[in-house]
Scaffold this motif. Structure first.
Motif: not given
Length: 229
Positions: A20, A22-24, A41-43, A68, A73, A76, A80
């Motif tokens: 991924s 994205l931060h997951t 997913q996301g911040q 994702d 992008s 996102m 979040c």
């Protein structure tokens, strides 16, 4: 106009978030009806989107690839996602106890507010498909002040017809005995894609047949029973 068939689908494993962009993260949230998995997913701190998947799918198989996707992008960077799984529908979910009383659709909508409160979200955007659209529409009616926007795909607000009701009853009987049969697989394919896509896109059918077969059949039978009740 020429006809094209979707072929050559590449499916990546959903067992980890290694691929991924994205931060997951996965978080189990205790709700009034049991513990459910929320994948983020996301911040955190960005504008929250809450999602809810359709029957036979979970947050990873329904939504992760979409959010994702590289073209998303820019989106996102500002949002979040909090992907909510129905009780017992996540990958590798343990079988619910035999005497477990599965929540109704109204009660599943109440688990959404438990998730919103757990993460201290002040307002949300809702995004649901099929069953998920039904659940989130109930949530929106219960808590309109918390909802900034709502995206509902294939949302059905009326009871199913007799043919579909009978089809689902048969499926529930097979699934509740722990069997995932071709009958159930065909029903899920029809539910998600209809007959035309089912007949013309064989690679897509094979891919999703594999995804559906990885669901916990007993847990899925309980969810379907709530959906048709």
């Amino acid at each position: 106009m020429a006809n094209f068939e979707l072929t050559g689908i590449e499916i990546k494993s959903n067992n980890s978030h290694a691929n991924s962009k994205l931060h997951t993260e996965d978080v189990f949230v205790k709700t009034r009806y049991g513990q459910i998995l929320v994948t983020i997913q996301g911040q955190r701190g960005k504008t929250p989107i809450i999602t809810y998947p359709d029957i036979g799918l979970n947050s990873k198989t329904q939504f992760h690839g979409f959010f994702d996707y590289p073209d998303n992008s820019p989106l996102m960077a500002s949002f979040c996602c909090y992907h909510i799984n129905a009780l017992g529908q996540e990958e590798n979910a343990p079988t619910l106890p035999q005497d477990f009383v599965y929540p109704t659709c109204d009660q599943l909508a109440q688990t959404v507010i438990d998730v919103v409160n757990h993460f201290n979200l002040k307002s949300v955007i809702c995004f649901g498909i099929g069953l998920g659209a039904n659940i989130l529409s109930r949530f929106c009616l219960l808590y309109p002040d918390l909802v900034n926007a709502c995206i509902l795909l294939n949302c059905v607000s009326t009871k199913c017809g007799w043919v579909e009701w009978g089809y689902q009853k048969w499926n529930r009987w097979y699934l509740s005995s722990g069997q995932y049969t071709e009958f159930t697989n065909n029903y899920l394919l029809w539910h998600h894609f209809g007959y035309k896509t089912w007949e013309n896109n064989h690679d897509l059918v094979q891919t999703y047949s594999d995804i559906f077969s990885r669901t916990n059949p007993v847990n899925l039978s309980l969810l379907i029973n709530s959906y048709i009740s």
